[in-house]
Design a protein around this motif. Structure first.
Motif, PDB file in Angstrom:
ATOM      1  N   THR A 297       0.750  -0.851  -0.053  1.00  0.00           N
ATOM      2  CA  THR A 297      -0.036  -0.608   0.129  1.00  0.00           C
ATOM      3  C   THR A 297       0.300   0.851  -0.542  1.00  0.00           C
ATOM      4  O   THR A 297       0.476   2.350  -0.532  1.00  0.00           O
ATOM      5  CB  THR A 297      -0.948   0.165   0.858  1.00  0.00           C
ATOM      6  OG1 THR A 297      -1.779  -1.187   1.207  1.00  0.00           O
ATOM      7  CG2 THR A 297      -1.494   1.269   1.253  1.00  0.00           C
ATOM      8  N   LYS A 298       1.917   1.008   0.543  1.00  0.00           N
ATOM      9  CA  LYS A 298       3.149   2.031   1.218  1.00  0.00           C
ATOM     10  C   LYS A 298       3.760   2.839  -0.832  1.00  0.00           C
ATOM     11  O   LYS A 298       3.019   3.960  -0.947  1.00  0.00           O
ATOM     12  CB  LYS A 298       3.588   2.455   2.055  1.00  0.00           C
ATOM     13  CG  LYS A 298       4.941   3.311   2.138  1.00  0.00           C
ATOM     14  CD  LYS A 298       5.275   3.647   3.658  1.00  0.00           C
ATOM     15  CE  LYS A 298       6.762   4.184   3.238  1.00  0.00           C
ATOM     16  NZ  LYS A 298       7.624   3.766   5.087  1.00  0.00           N
ATOM     17  N   GLU A 299       3.832   1.926  -1.319  1.00  0.00           N
ATOM     18  CA  GLU A 299       4.253   2.143  -2.268  1.00  0.00           C
ATOM     19  C   GLU A 299       3.781   2.630  -3.280  1.00  0.00           C
ATOM     20  O   GLU A 299       3.465   3.130  -4.143  1.00  0.00           O
ATOM     21  CB  GLU A 299       5.196   0.400  -3.226  1.00  0.00           C
ATOM     22  CG  GLU A 299       6.593   0.123  -2.249  1.00  0.00           C
ATOM     23  CD  GLU A 299       7.919   1.424  -2.058  1.00  0.00           C
ATOM     24  OE1 GLU A 299       7.938   1.871  -2.974  1.00  0.00           O
ATOM     25  OE2 GLU A 299       8.135   1.042  -1.363  1.00  0.00           O
ATOM     26  N   ILE A 300       2.378   1.867  -3.322  1.00  0.00           N
ATOM     27  CA  ILE A 300       1.305   1.872  -4.308  1.00  0.00           C
ATOM     28  C   ILE A 300       0.828   3.538  -4.137  1.00  0.00           C
ATOM     29  O   ILE A 300       0.887   4.082  -5.092  1.00  0.00           O
ATOM     30  CB  ILE A 300       0.148   1.076  -5.100  1.00  0.00           C
ATOM     31  CG1 ILE A 300       1.377  -0.610  -4.958  1.00  0.00           C
ATOM     32  CG2 ILE A 300      -0.996   1.397  -5.803  1.00  0.00           C
ATOM     33  CD1 ILE A 300       0.226  -1.223  -5.517  1.00  0.00           C
ATOM     34  N   VAL A 301       0.549   4.312  -3.187  1.00  0.00           N
ATOM     35  CA  VAL A 301      -0.004   4.869  -2.564  1.00  0.00           C
ATOM     36  C   VAL A 301       1.222   6.255  -3.004  1.00  0.00           C
ATOM     37  O   VAL A 301       0.998   7.035  -3.312  1.00  0.00           O
ATOM     38  CB  VAL A 301      -0.115   5.160  -1.270  1.00  0.00           C
ATOM     39  CG1 VAL A 301      -1.237   6.946  -0.665  1.00  0.00           C
ATOM     40  CG2 VAL A 301      -1.758   3.983  -1.002  1.00  0.00           C
ATOM     41  N   SER A 302       1.866   5.728  -2.283  1.00  0.00           N
ATOM     42  CA  SER A 302       3.311   7.115  -2.536  1.00  0.00           C
ATOM     43  C   SER A 302       3.001   7.221  -3.888  1.00  0.00           C
ATOM     44  O   SER A 302       3.714   8.669  -4.607  1.00  0.00           O
ATOM     45  CB  SER A 302       4.604   7.115  -2.051  1.00  0.00           C
ATOM     46  OG  SER A 302       4.380   6.156  -1.272  1.00  0.00           O
ATOM     47  N   LYS A 303       3.172   6.597  -4.557  1.00  0.00           N
ATOM     48  CA  LYS A 303       3.165   6.737  -6.049  1.00  0.00           C
ATOM     49  C   LYS A 303       2.230   7.550  -6.700  1.00  0.00           C
ATOM     50  O   LYS A 303       2.064   8.764  -7.454  1.00  0.00           O
ATOM     51  CB  LYS A 303       3.575   5.875  -7.488  1.00  0.00           C
ATOM     52  CG  LYS A 303       3.434   5.508  -8.378  1.00  0.00           C
ATOM     53  CD  LYS A 303       2.159   5.155  -9.765  1.00  0.00           C
ATOM     54  CE  LYS A 303       1.744   3.868  -9.330  1.00  0.00           C
ATOM     55  NZ  LYS A 303       0.252   4.472  -9.817  1.00  0.00           N
TER      56      LYS A 303
END
Length: 998
Positions: A335-341
């Motif tokens: 979630t962190k990787e996708i939301v940050s992008k």
């Protein structure tokens, strides 16, 4: 840039670039970067970084030393962090550094100096201060490096001393399961048994004993619930206290039995759990019958109601910690990787927080649900079996086999009935922890947006995701790249779709309050007749009713399979009568779905919300298919039939099913066999479009370059054709690909062509009979058809035929006369043998042949399975006793030929077309008997035995064929001419297969 582009294939070239680019005085900077940004976060790339350092040679020794110093320094920082016991991300970094430390020290026979890191003291201090939750995994991963060491492997004194402290800590009462699990995994990796490690209790006794209440290392109940409320509320398990109690345990779990004094709630940690567990009413009758028979008199319904909540409680607390930890970690990182992008240019931190929470809750909950189901079922069964056995054997006597069967049936039914309750609690715990952890993971980014807005009032842009030549988001299509102004509304809908319907807590008895299910005749005893009537109005969909029906269906299947015992794999859905409980439950789907009439006709279209709910439920059933095993075909068929019923009301299910099937697990041979079986069931139920499946299988085979999927496609379509699930015309692309592989016109490698050429040719030959039925009328007759010459019908025809034979033969008339009577004499002898057969001989041989066909379909070419089947045949005397061998071949030939003749279908040219699939499979068995059914000995003795077996097979086959000829003659013109095609096929297969090299 150099580190970002590092890959296993370019390690050597990148190491040369580094030598030219970086001076040794900058090693400390590079070491800090590697440890903080790469090593602590990318454990799967550790081997590549080690290889990179090795390629640097003498130049890299200074860098390796700097990396080791930086690793020690950052390990110290993490151990001293106040959040190390609450932050899963910090513990993950620490564990990764532990893996790295073990690989660059112990694995390379280098010691961990006490002045840098005193491992034993660290473990003891962690025990004292409540930091074992972080220290134990860190040290366990560090010591795993010793498994590749010549110096530090057991029985190295330094290592054994540390393991002794680990074992002493392991034995501390109330220690959390995930810490114990780390110790067990460490011992397994080091190849040493936990009980073989000498205890270090004296060292542990010298330390200050920790306070176990509110200690993250221990599961200790802070308070005991004294009494349950008079009327339990359906929302009790939804309160924070109830969910918090899922992570605690009692010290006396091992000593409790169903006969413990006190209320049900006092025996469980989860408040009021007894009001929510399900005890199937049908078990009451089972226990009463057992008591009347003089068995299990102490085991009654009251004892069962006391034992089930305890078993469920213990099972949940046993597995919840590792399941939740793993699910939440994976979900938070993703979630962190996708939301940050996606939100790189989004200024509204609240919008970003909401998206992260919706996504992580869905991912963590779904992953926990899938992960915990089977372990939870197994754990509930184990604990309940122990409790019931202890209750039934209070006098110390052992249970009889009948009593064990009753206990096992109670265990299986109760475990299945309460599985959804346990899964719901674990899923809820994972969801809530994930939401807390993702807020922590995104805290820095959310704070940056808030501060930027307050200080500048300008739109926020996070440009860090575009740096370091990262593949994403630069590699994304233009429509998906972050753009100024934040995430567009249509893109944010994706995050909104993560919001799932909440799972309702089952009411006491296991059925949702508004469920309306007709139990049918096979339902619980004593159900009123009126209850079986469907409700008149069905204004909205009760997804909880579908869930309850699925649970009841699973319970009914478990009960039937438990009663079937070792014959459970043979039970199929088609064997069950219409009044059986399982069929009644499947028929009840029409009464639950709002747009179906009782007769199953569609009365209206589902609304969008109803359709989404049905698809969500159906997807959970589809996932369940891949959690089962091939030993329970009835459970597979029941779930597929349930999906088939739902597909009538929701046609979109059939369209989505093809997409779901592409994500099925197929990594192992067992997973592929299960996937093949599920696909066959879905195709048979018309839930999958065969043209789409044809394209999918052909694409996966990759023009022959993927041997795994070539074999999968070959076995799939062969089984589909043999079982009449599909016709050859349905799989044109796959058949074309397999034909090109045989002809050498594909991109398959030589090994693939060599391995699959013969199976493909055999499959193409088997399907030729099916294909002829659809051939044009002007097609040429097949070989089998041209071989079938009409027999003379009149006496004059027979005389002319006899004269023609005498004129063309080189034998004398006397020899020809002898041959003409030989068939009748052989038939008489064969008829005499058949009179000596036991009454059930033909049924027995039929069962053996059916088992062989099943074995050949599921494990074709598996030498181990074939050897087991030959041993199975020898148990019936085949290959050992000549009379039994003769009887088996004679009856098998009759059964196979009859089956081939019954498969006749009229082709477009008016001729009968036969399906030789059964004959071909039978010939494989005969060849297997010829080659491998021997008593052993020297090569010469084996050859003699093989020759004797071949003589038996050919002699019995020919004698049976001659008997068949005479039987047809005796039947007269009404039976028609004798059809020689099945016999020709059997003999031709034997000629070809026997002469093949071993």
């Amino acid at each position: 840039f150099l580190i970002n582009n590092l890959a296993p294939s370019n390690v050597e070239s990148k190491s040369q670039e580094l030598k030219e680019l970086l001076e040794p005085k900058y090693f400390n900077w590079l070491a800090h970067f590697l440890v903080v940004k790469r090593i602590s976060t990318q454990a799967n790339y550790h081997s590549m970084y080690l290889s990179f350092l090795d390629q640097l040679g003498e130049y890299g020794k200074g860098l390796l030393k700097a990396i080791l110093e930086s690793a020690y320094r950052n390990i110290g920082k993490l151990l001293r962090s106040p959040k190390i016991t609450t932050s899963s991300s910090e513990r993950s970094y620490l564990k990764n550094l532990g893996i790295w430390l073990g690989q660059i020290t112990l694995a390379r026979n280098r010691p961990i100096l006490q002045i840098m890191l005193d491992c034993k003291e660290l473990l003891l201090q962690g025990y004292e201060t409540g930091k074992l939750i972080a220290v134990a995994p860190f040290l366990a991963k560090t010591l795993e490096g010793a498994k590749n060491s010549f110096v530090f492997r057991p029985p190295n004194p330094w290592l054994m001393g540390l393991l002794g402290v680990f074992r002493s800590v392991y034995n501390v009462e109330g220690l959390k399961m995930n810490i114990k699990f780390e110790v067990e995994v460490l011992c397994k990796n080091l190849g040493i048994r936990l009980e073989d490690i000498p205890l270090k209790d004296r060292e542990l006794a010298k330390r200050v004993a920790p306070v176990k209440e509110r200690n993250p290392d221990f599961n200790i109940k802070a308070s005991v619930v004294k009494a349950a409320p008079a009327a339990p509320s359906p929302t009790v398990l939804a309160t924070p206290d109830a969910k918090a109690s899922l992570s605690v345990s009692t010290q006396s779990d091992g000593a409790r039995t169903p006969t413990s004094t006190g209320s049900d709630e006092e025996a469980t940690v989860i408040p009021n759990l007894a009001a929510y567990v399900t005890v199937n009413q049908s078990l009451t009758q089972l226990l009463q019958q057992s008591a009347q028979a003089g068995a299990l008199a102490s085991l009654n319904n009251a004892a069962l109601k006391r034992a089930v909540p305890i078993a469920v409680d213990r099972a949940i607390r046993e597995i919840i910690q590792p399941v939740v930890e793993r699910s939440v970690t994976i979900a938070c990182i993703t979630t962190k990787e996708i939301v940050s992008k996606d939100f790189a240019m989004e200024s509204d931190e609240n919008k970003m927080r909401k998206a992260g929470q919706l996504m992580v809750a869905n991912l963590a909950g779904s992953l926990a649900l899938v992960t915990c189901r089977e372990p939870l079922r197994s754990s509930v069964s184990t604990h309940l079996r122990q409790l019931l056995t202890a209750n039934a054997t209070s006098s110390g006597e052992k249970l009889t086999e009948q009593e064990q069967n009753v206990v096992e049936q109670c265990v299986q039914i109760c475990a299945t009935d309460n599985l959804e309750l346990g899964c719901m609690l674990i899923e809820k715990a994972a969801t809530e922890k994930a939401v807390r952890d993702v807020d922590e993971a995104l805290a820095q980014q959310l704070s940056a947006r808030r501060k930027h807005r307050e200080q500048t009032g300008q739109p926020f842009y996070d440009m860090s995701i575009f740096g370091n030549n990262q593949r994403y988001p630069a590699g994304l299509p233009e429509q998906l790249r972050p753009k100024p102004g934040g995430l567009r509304a249509e893109h944010f809908q994706l995050y909104d779709s993560f919001h799932r319907m909440p799972r309702q807590t089952p009411a006491p008895g296991g059925i949702a309050p508004n469920a309306a299910i007709a139990p049918g005749r096979g339902g619980p005893a004593g159900a009123p007749e009126a209850d079986a009537q469907p409700p008149a109005p069905k204004p909205q969909l009760g997804i909880d009713a579908l869930s309850a029906l699925a649970a009841k269906l699973d319970s009914a299947v478990s009960s039937l399979l438990a009663s079937a015992g070792p014959r459970a794999p043979e039970v199929k859905l088609q064997m069950l009568p219409a009044e059986h409980q399982i069929r009644q439950l499947l028929a009840a789907v029409n009464q639950i779905l709002p747009n179906l009439s009782p007769s199953g006709e569609v009365t209206r279209m589902l609304t969008q919300s109803e359709q989404d709910a049905v698809l969500g439920f159906s997807q959970s059933i589809f996932k369940r298919l891949y959690e089962l095993n091939l030993g329970e075909p009835l459970r597979l068929e029941a779930l597929v039939t349930l999906l088939e019923k739902i597909n009538v009301a929701c046609p979109k299910l059939g369209k989505d099913m093809g997409t779901w099937a592409t994500y099925a697990p197929t990594n192992t041979e067992a997973q592929r066999r299960l996937h093949r079986t599920v696909l066959l069931l879905l195709v048979r139920s018309r839930l999958l479009a065969v043209n789409e499946l044809d394209q999918f299988l052909a694409a996966r085979a990759d023009n022959g370059r993927n041997p795994v999927w070539v074999e999968f496609a070959l076995l799939f379509i062969r089984t589909a054709f043999l079982e009449r699930i599909a016709s050859p015309s349905d799989f044109n692309k796959v058949i074309d690909l397999l034909t090109r592989i045989v002809d050498g016109r594909s991109q398959a490698g030589p090994s693939v062509v060599q391995a699959y050429r013969k199976p493909i040719l055999r499959m193409l030959e088997e399907m030729r009979g099916l294909a002829q039925a659809a051939a044009p009328q002007n097609s040429a007759p097949s070989i089998g058809q041209t071989m079938q010459a009409p027999a003379p019908q009149t006496a004059s025809d027979q005389r002319r035929a006899g004269a023609a034979i005498q004129e063309s033969s080189s034998l004398s008339p006397l020899s020809l006369s002898t041959f003409s009577t030989a068939s009748g004499k052989v038939a008489e002898a064969t008829e005499g043998f058949s009179h000596k057969d036991p009454p059930n001989a033909k049924q027995q041989v039929t069962q053996l042949l059916e088992n062989w066909i099943r074995v050949n379909n599921e494990a074709a070419g598996n030498d181990k399975i074939n050897a087991q089947f030959l041993q199975y045949l020898q148990q019936y005397g085949v290959g050992k006793v000549e009379e039994h061998t003769e009887r088996f071949v004679r009856l098998s030939s009759q059964i196979v030929v009859d089956a081939v003749l019954k498969s006749a279908a009229t082709g477009n040219n008016g001729r009968a077309v036969l399906n030789y699939a059964v004959a071909d499979v039978y010939c494989k068995l005969l060849v297997l008997m010829f080659k491998h059914l021997s008593a052993g000995g020297s090569p010469e003795q084996v050859n003699i035995q093989r020759l004797a077996m071949l003589n038996k097979i050919l002699g019995c086959t020919v004698r049976t064929m001659m008997w068949d000829v005479e039987k047809t003659k005796a039947a007269g013109p009404r039976s028609g001419p004798w059809d020689q095609r099945p016999w020709y096929r059997i003999l031709m297969n034997l000629v070809i297969d026997v002469n093949k090299p071993d």
